[in-house]
Design a protein around this motif. Structure first.
Motif, short mmCIF file in Angstrom:
data_model
loop_
_atom_site.label_atom_id
_atom_site.label_comp_id
_atom_site.label_asym_id
_atom_site.label_seq_id
_atom_site.Cartn_x
_atom_site.Cartn_y
_atom_site.Cartn_z
N UNK A 6 -2.42 11.15 -7.01
CA UNK A 6 -2.98 9.94 -7.62
C UNK A 6 -3.71 9.08 -6.60
N UNK A 7 -4.84 8.53 -7.04
CA UNK A 7 -5.53 7.51 -6.24
C UNK A 7 -5.46 6.15 -6.94
N UNK A 111 3.69 8.02 -1.30
CA UNK A 111 3.13 9.24 -0.72
C UNK A 111 2.18 9.89 -1.73
N UNK A 112 1.03 10.30 -1.25
CA UNK A 112 0.05 10.95 -2.09
C UNK A 112 -0.91 10.01 -2.77
N UNK A 113 -0.77 8.70 -2.56
CA UNK A 113 -1.65 7.72 -3.19
C UNK A 113 -2.64 7.22 -2.15
N UNK A 114 -3.93 7.41 -2.41
CA UNK A 114 -4.95 6.90 -1.51
C UNK A 114 -5.15 5.40 -1.69
N UNK A 115 -5.22 4.98 -2.95
CA UNK A 115 -5.47 3.56 -3.20
C UNK A 115 -5.63 3.30 -4.68
N UNK A 165 -2.99 7.08 5.35
CA UNK A 165 -3.82 8.26 5.03
C UNK A 165 -4.74 8.56 6.22
N UNK A 166 -5.12 9.82 6.34
CA UNK A 166 -6.09 10.22 7.38
C UNK A 166 -7.49 9.84 6.91
#
Length: 812
Positions: A6-7, A111-115, A165-166
């Motif tokens: 998810x973002x 975890x796994x969320x960009x924004x 995040x990278x």
């Protein structure tokens, strides 16, 4: 292996309120539940797609078309630079006079969320909305209305980005392997916040569209491959299985000629996978169609080593269709006229974000319901256009509407073939239109305001009222034009001081050659108004509204309503919209028994149900976003001036009231359809001493104030007690007893739940008069002999084996 995470998401709390013009309604969004509405995904694999900034400014010869203000919270300098670069791109592409405020949070996310990013508010039915009953994100609503709609301390868009995040923070669209391009993600998320989203769902194979019964502006352009509009209830019930099939059929498109013009002549396909992807489906461009193209920014997924700094022509035109590029046609509608042998001049002015194509400005005109002719209007310069008809020699009905096309071929209409603007030329036979709320009763010394909404197709010559204050004596008086079509006259209280009834009718004459008249109730009838006298002042007033002795004057009525077990004082259910000055009205009922305020007492209590429109969240009484309300007021000068005993209030006073009000609304206007009942009764206690002094003689009234917009069930009041028992009298308990008849003339009966031992008679001020003789009918019932007293209101003390209680009685 492909991993999808998810973002971005938007969620909702059903909390309704509005701003300055609250024909509009707003829906507050909760960022903690955003995932329910929109989710964007990413791929943990290098896509190796690099598209630089190729965007073109929305306006030629300008560097900036809007202002986006960002509050950065926790951002590093390099993250802020990347975010600001994306903001600068959007500023050149969207046009708005109202600044767009973004709160950007650089935070630790799941975890796994960009924004995430999205609007904090949705609005519908504001001034300038392209479609009625449709949700718009607040930034777009402000652009279209030209007004700041949310509070100054609120943001149009709220965004969060995961600092763990990278990220690649460069602005050259060249992210290396394993890194996500922050500029691309920010561009994408702001796009959603500006309106590139809708609310759809498929649950238990039932598909649905919209929020709280209303679609988004986006939904008006959402069609399947057969050209069928998904929000057309005649085609697809909402919710329904057929609608679910459409949302998962892989055959949905955003249909707009200005979008297809930049998409090889075809509509833009939307992402509608066979397995509904909650929050991701529909609110994105189709992945397989647009991936790795210049239009890929608003597809549902992004990978590492992938950058797109170009909004893309499809997304740019899609947002333009939603309203980010718009035109407005200003026109003073032509009214009916008796002027034959003259031409008619149609004039318009165009306000546009784009360039207007002069030979694409049309008037569509039809005579006497004939076919419309489409005619190019004359360009008079400065975006003003006109068309002059030939001389009109015969009576005719003229229907017309305008349509224009701007430089990107987006059409704008004023009127339509189905609902045209219209006027008539010829001899006028149309009577004026009169709207008036009949006055049924007034106080003997109060000023009486006669109000009427009066209008005419040609124009009004006069508006008047005919009074009959004494038999055979009719007086005609002119009404003053006080607000738009509102006319009024104030009849001074001295005029009704010594009469018990009077009559009136309202009339108007138009300015046509025929001098057409209209009357209410009719030319031969009058309204009959009862003039109520104020009774003598007392210290105590108790009323359960079940007896016939209640003395009230005004707009409320005493009735037994469905859902209630006894009679109560009720406003109209539902109450009407405001029609007076500023499109506001007051519905009032006055108690005709003045109260002598007692030192150390002054208490008023009653049971009530209040289902009136809640004001904006956090609004307080007296502010413009505190909408409909109820208030209890007092007057110590026989009704000349009134003061509130405490601040007015609405359904927010108790959550059960607010929840009931919002639980059922009509889909067209948003009015509450919920009905009150006895389970909603709440006790309300206030004091006369907060406003008045001991010894003051105070009239009391209940006032329901309403505006022109949302309405609801209204107000109910029961078990009113003012100052209760006289000081010095002490009731051991409130016993259950029934007394009848009340008022009485010769005798009365009392039935109790315990044996009656003694009955005493007092004045309402608490002075003992005498003991009352009675005879027992059975163990729990008695018949009281007629006390030797004059007509009036008294207190009786009933002593039983379980205690004593006081009861108010009246003697005819």
């Amino acid at each position: 292996m492909t991993i999808r995470r998810s973002i971005f998401f938007i969620g909702i709390i059903f909390s309704f309120f509005s701003s300055d013009l609250h024909a509009q309604e707003s829906l507050k969004l909760d960022k903690d539940k955003i995932q329910e509405l929109i989710i964007c995904h990413y791929y943990e694999r290098d896509e190796n797609v690099f598209i630089p900034n190729l965007n073109q400014s929305a306006r030629s010869n300008t560097k900036q078309s809007s202002t986006i203000e960002v509050e950065y919270i926790g951002f590093t300098a390099e993250a802020k630079t990347a975010f600001q670069y994306a903001v600068d791109i959007w500023e050149t592409l969207i046009i708005s006079e109202i600044p767009i405020k973004i709160q950007a949070n650089w935070a630790v996310l799941d975890q796994g969320v960009l924004g995430s990013a999205g609007p904090g508010l949705l609005f519908r039915d504001f001034n300038g909305a392209q479609h009625p009953n449709s949700w718009y994100p607040v930034a777009l609503a402000e652009k279209l209305s030209g007004e700041e709609l949310n509070n100054p301390d609120e943001f149009e868009i709220v965004a969060q980005f995961n600092r763990n995040i990278s990220w690649y923070f460069g602005t050259d669209a060249q992210p290396p392997s394993g890194e996500f391009d922050l500029v691309s993600v920010v561009l994408h998320e702001i796009g959603h916040g500006l309106g590139f989203f809708t609310a759809t769902d498929v649950e238990s194979n039932q598909g649905s569209i919209g929020l709280s019964g209303f679609p988004f502006e986006f939904d008006w352009y959402m069609r399947n491959g057969n050209g069928q509009l998904l929000i057309d209830d005649d085609l697809f019930a909402n919710p329904s299985v057929p609608l679910a099939n459409q949302l998962t059929g892989g055959d949905l498109f955003f249909t707009s000629n200005i979008v297809s013009n930049v998409n090889a002549g075809i509509d833009a396909e939307l992402y509608a996978p066979s397995v509904f992807d909650g929050g991701s489906s529909i609110s994105h461009l189709d992945q397989s169609t647009f991936d790795n193209t210049i239009n890929s920014l608003m597809t549902p997924a992004i990978g590492t080593a992938e950058a797109n700094h170009n909004i893309g022509p499809v997304t740019t035109r899609l947002l333009a269709q939603l309203g980010w590029l718009r035109s407005r046609i200003d026109h003073d509608e032509i009214i009916d006229s008796e002027n034959l042998n003259l031409p008619v001049n149609f004039e318009i002015a165009i306000v546009s974000d784009s360039n207007v194509v002069a030979d694409s400005v049309f008037i569509n005109i039809a005579f006497n319901d004939g076919e419309f002719s489409k005619i190019v209007m004359t360009d008079n310069g400065n975006n003003r256009f006109s068309y002059i008809t030939d001389t009109i020699k015969e009576a005719v009905r003229v229907n017309y509407f305008f349509n224009i096309e701007d430089a990107i071929e987006k059409e704008t209409f004023l009127g339509s073939e189905d609902i045209p603007l219209s006027f008539y030329v010829g001899v006028d036979t149309v009577k004026p239109t009169l709207i008036h709320d009949e006055i049924e009763s007034v106080l003997s010394n109060e000023d009486v305001t006669i109000e009427v909404d009066a209008s005419d197709n040609i124009g009004l010559d006069s508006v008047f009222v005919d009074f009959v204050l004494s038999p055979g004596d009719t007086v005609r008086l002119a009404l003053d034009n006080t607000f738009q079509n509102l006319y009024s006259y104030v009849l001074a209280g001295d005029s009704t001081k010594d009469i018990s009834t009077f009559f009136y009718r309202i009339g108007a004459r138009d300015s046509s050659s025929q001098k057409n008249f209209a009357f209410l109730p009719s030319e031969s009838e009058f309204y009959n108004v009862t003039v109520n006298s104020i009774a003598g002042a007392e210290e105590v007033f108790t009323e359960d509204f079940d007896s016939e002795s209640t003395v009230i004057s005004g707009d409320f009525n005493i009735s037994l309503e469905s859902g209630f077990t006894s009679k109560a004082l009720h406003s109209d259910h539902p109450y009407a919209n405001g029609t007076g000055e500023g499109f506001e009205s007051d519905f009032i009922t006055t108690l005709l028994k003045p109260i002598i305020v007692r030192e150390g007492d002054g208490d008023i209590q009653f049971d009530e149900v209040v289902l009136v429109e809640p004001g904006a969240g956090g609004s307080v009484f007296g502010t413009e976003d505190f909408f409909d309300y109820v208030v209890v007021e007092g007057s110590s000068d026989e009704g000349l001036t009134w003061e509130a005993l405490e601040d007015g209030y609405d359904s927010r006073r108790f959550s059960v009231w607010e929840n009931r009000f919002n639980s059922n609304t009509d889909s067209d206007e948003g009015n509450s359809l919920s009905v009150g009942d006895a389970t909603l009764y709440k006790k309300h206690k206030m004091s006369l001493l907060t406003t008045f002094n001991p010894g003051d003689e105070v009239l009391l009234r209940f006032r329901l104030h309403v505006d022109r917009f949302l309405t609801g069930w209204g107000w109910a009041i029961d078990n009113l007690v003012v100052q209760d028992l006289p000081l010095g009298l002490d009731a051991a308990s409130r016993l259950s007893l029934t007394m009848y008849p009340n008022p009485f003339s010769r005798s009365f009966f009392i039935k109790s739940d315990s044996e009656i031992n003694e009955i005493n008679l007092y004045t309402v001020g608490g002075k003992f008069i005498e003991a009352i003789d009675f005879e027992k009918v059975d163990a729990l019932s008695i018949k009281a002999n007629t006390p030797n007293i004059d007509k009036g209101v008294f207190l009786i003390e009933v002593k039983t084996s379980k205690g004593s209680t006081f009861h108010r009685v009246a003697k005819d």
